[in-house]
Design an enzyme around this catalytic site. Structure first.
Site, short mmCIF file in Angstrom:
data_model
loop_
_atom_site.label_atom_id
_atom_site.label_comp_id
_atom_site.label_asym_id
_atom_site.label_seq_id
_atom_site.Cartn_x
_atom_site.Cartn_y
_atom_site.Cartn_z
CD GLU A 119 -20.29 -11.36 29.35
OE1 GLU A 119 -19.57 -10.81 30.20
OE2 GLU A 119 -20.33 -11.00 28.16
C1 NOJ Z 1 -18.23 -8.39 30.01
C2 NOJ Z 1 -17.76 -8.51 28.59
O1 NOJ Z 1 -18.87 -8.76 27.77
C3 NOJ Z 1 -16.72 -9.60 28.41
O2 NOJ Z 1 -16.21 -9.49 27.12
C4 NOJ Z 1 -15.66 -9.48 29.48
O3 NOJ Z 1 -14.62 -10.38 29.29
C5 NOJ Z 1 -16.32 -9.68 30.83
N1 NOJ Z 1 -17.27 -8.62 31.02
C6 NOJ Z 1 -15.35 -9.64 32.00
O4 NOJ Z 1 -14.80 -8.38 32.13
#
Ligand code: NOJ
Length: 512
Positions: free
Chosen positions: A400
């Site tokens: 991510e």
């Molecule tokens: C990390 C989380 O895993 C995800 O679910 C979230 O939407 C993002 N951060 C953004 O805050």
């Protein structure tokens, strides 16, 4: 004598502060993806026999816990849009799609007394559609959405028994999907599941026990290791996949160069990242020393009979140590730390009492619609180097990275610049520092339910119209830019997709 072209290139290089001259490309075997999570996109909260999870429960029983009083009942309706979504993924050109499986859709009670056929069908269809389009499924087993019965009847992750239920759940996943899924991760962001969910009121189940986070962490580490060893024992030889865990790394910088601030930042990195990484990825295993010392000291001060941080047996330390084939990493931003005694700064957003450290965002930096998320690309490179040094350069996959806005712009230059800046720093970490990063997923594929912020913060490459029952998806400029990065395998600062206005040069780029 130099010719005219060389001269022009030379001038351009000077102008670009040499960054253009050192234009790195993504290694040949580097993989790109985009990410989502079940509760944030699927919807269909009670369709096809799915059970209730802690987010269904919290949003329905306590709607004001969500900023816009919304929920994930329908979300992006991805449950009904497999073909459409895979088409969009194909169009982006990604190698993999990171999604999570909803535990309650597979096991409505959380336990294996009943395996929900519709849950198996749904994920089979998604996986098959991805593979038919040459996109690898990259599966998270648990992304915040614990089955409600496990919370209500068993106490959630405060209860060590959950490690066994998780192992049983993992078994069902390997058995049903492991013939086609090669990339698994157990938990998404254990630090946040535990600290924000069991020692704070930030996410479900909003429990506020001082020892809650640590008890939860203990359960998650054992659960993770059990799922890993189960795979080794029964599935690895035939399925040939790999198992990791996804840890968030906020980068914690010292606020000044004082030794106190340096120590404060180090403590914050250990409490946040080391908490789960040290037991799995370090040579010696177990929790970081500083956590053990600080929590034991604080517990003594409170006259507790023993430390609030549970102890592992030697056998458990060995079980957990080395229990991952790769390290999944989420990274968004950087905080600045000082000892908590320094009263000259207010207490920041992200504060774990026992680390004795107070970390704040740089309020002057370019922001987003999330108060905790500032644009600080150099922290990404530093974080990757810290991981390299602490854990002997493990294989890292970024699962991510991204930024939020209010979602009103298709010409989303904030996001375009963010990706260009952060990926540039990641390329430097790979090429100049030798960090072993093998893949990258953008968060997120599309706008979705941002937990307690509801639909007020948008991270997507695709915009979703949540007022339209059909939930149409529209590509933002960042979708085209990301697609171009994958196609060209480098950062192209001058690329502007057709129909969009060019972005203003990021000031941060000039400073790098
Ligand atoms: C990390 C989380 O895993 C995800 O679910 C979230 O939407 C993002 N951060 C953004 O805050």
């Amino acid at each position: 004598m130099i010719n005219f072209t060389t001269f022009v290139v030379f001038c351009f290089c000077l102008y670009e502060s040499f960054s253009y001259c050192k234009e790195y490309t993504f290694p040949n075997n580097f993989k790109f993806g985009v990410a989502t999570a079940a509760y944030q996109v699927e919807g269909a909260w009670n369709t096809g026999g799915k059970g209730e999870n802690i987010w269904d429960h919290m949003t329905h029983t306590n709607p004001s816990s969500i900023l816009d009083r919304s929920n994930g009942d329908i979300a992006c309706d991805s449950y009904h849009k497999i073909k459409e979504d895979v088409r969009l993924l194909k169009n982006l050109g990604v190698d993999f799609y990171r999604f999570s499986i909803s535990w309650s859709r597979i096991l409505p009670s959380g336990k294996t007394d009943h395996i929900n056929p519709d849950g198996i069908r749904y994920y089979n269809e998604l996986i098959d559609e991805l593979l038919a389009n040459d996109i690898k499924p990259f599966v998270t087993m648990h992304h915040y959405d614990l089955p409600q019965p496990l919370q209500e009847e068993e106490g959630g992750f405060l209860n060590l028994k959950l490690a066994d239920y998780f192992e049983d759940y993992a078994d069902v996943l390997y058995k049903n999907f492991g013939d086609r899924v090669r990339d698994w991760t157990t938990f998404n962001q254990p630090t946040l599941i535990c600290f924000l969910g069991y020692s704070g009121e930030f996410i479900a189940p909003m429990i506020t026990r001082k020892d809650g986070g640590y008890l939860c962490g203990h359960t998650l580490l054992i659960a993770h290791a059990k799922a890993y060893h189960l795979y080794n024992k029964r599935y690895r030889a035939s399925q040939k996949g790999r198992i990791g865990i996804v840890q968030n790394i906020f980068w914690f910088e010292p606020r000044t160069n004082n030794i106190e601030d340096l120590q404060a930042a180090e403590a914050a990195n250990e409490f946040n990242f080391g908490w789960f990484a040290n037991p799995i990825f370090s040579k010696e295993g177990d929790y970081p020393q500083i956590m053990k010392e600080n929590i034991e000291y604080a517990s003594k001060q409170e006259a507790l009979p023993k430390s609030r941080l549970p102890e592992f047996t030697q056998e458990e330390i060995e079980l957990i140590k080395g229990s991952a084939d790769f390290l999944g990493v989420n990274h968004y931003t950087t905080f600045y730390c000082s000892p908590v005694e320094d009263k000259s700064i207010e207490i920041g957003l992200f504060y774990i009492p026992d680390m004795n450290t107070n970390c704040i965002v740089d309020k002057t930096a370019e922001g987003s619609s999330s108060s905790w998320l500032k644009v600080k690309p150099t922290g990404f490179r530093k974080a990757l180097n810290w991981i390299k040094q602490q854990y002997d350069n493990p294989e890292v996959i970024i699962l991510e990275n991204g930024i939020s806005d209010a979602g009103n712009l298709l010409n989303d230059c904030l996001r375009v610049n963010y990706y260009n800046l952060y990926l540039t720093e990641m390329l430097k970490a790979i090429h100049e520092d030798g960090c072993n990063v093998s893949g990258y997923a953008a968060w997120s594929f599309m706008d979705n339910f941002e937990w307690r912020s509801g639909y007020t913060q948008k991270f997507g490459l695709y915009s979703v119209d949540f007022d339209d029952p059909a939930r149409p998806r529209t590509p933002k400029m960042s979708a085209f830019v990301f697609k171009n990065i994958i196609r060209e395998r480098k950062i192209n600062w001058t690329y502007t997709p057709d129909g969009f206005r060019p972005c203003e040069r990021s000031k941060i780029k000039e400073e790098l």
